[in-house]
Design an enzyme around this catalytic site. Sequence first.
Site, PDB file in Angstrom:
ATOM      1  CB  SER A  32      -0.977   0.005   1.182  1.00  0.00           C
ATOM      2  OG  SER A  32      -0.299  -0.212   2.396  1.00  0.00           O
TER       3      SER A  32
ATOM      4  CG  HIS B 210      -1.491   4.107   3.697  1.00  0.00           C
ATOM      5  ND1 HIS B 210      -2.789   3.842   4.072  1.00  0.00           N
ATOM      6  CD2 HIS B 210      -0.928   2.887   3.439  1.00  0.00           C
ATOM      7  CE1 HIS B 210      -3.011   2.537   4.038  1.00  0.00           C
ATOM      8  NE2 HIS B 210      -1.894   1.937   3.658  1.00  0.00           N
TER       9      HIS B 210
END
Length: 209
Positions: free
Chosen positions: A129, A180
């Site tokens: 991610s 992230h």
Amino acid sequence: MDEIRDFLRSRSVANLTVVIINVAVFLILSCFGDTENADFMAAHGASYTPYIVQDGKYYLLITSMFLHFGLSHLFNNMVVLIFMGDILEKKLGKIRYLLIYFGGGIAGNCLSVYMDIKRAEFPVSAGASGAIFAVMGAILWLVIKNKGKLDDISGRKFVLMIVLSVFQGYTSMGVDNSAHIGGLIMGFLLCMILRIGVKQSEDDYLTYD
């Protein structure tokens, strides 16, 4: 089957290869243990701050990008990557795409390690991610430079998607938000740097092989 074969053939090579590697690693690990078990994942390449900082296992910053906690984690990440990564590779080419993917993913993991140390909390972390957010950050820069639109991507809708993705991370348990955010910022910056000196057409960016 023909539809799946045609879909895969239409994908960009580097991004599709990254997706295939992620899936292959997951399948291999699933044959030897539980991919939702933190100890098993830490022993097979997941990011764990004490291993990185104290034992000097810096390679975990990279290997953890190819590991996923369970099928749902893998599926969600790969669905986003196979589309977002394809867009970015077609706009920047294989080399620039890979630099952003790995550079952003590593940067996200580094920020995650820093935040672990700052909070004195050391969870086992894995997943693509951070690198995917780097891809999204790069596309965001392209959208901004292309006056709010890139092919079929609307600037406002894309920004909203990023905001919702970040918000979901902060409202969900067990999500590495530092990776992230770090990936998103680094992807944006790397794309900006890698596009320096590249000519822009009047309506859109050139596509590279």
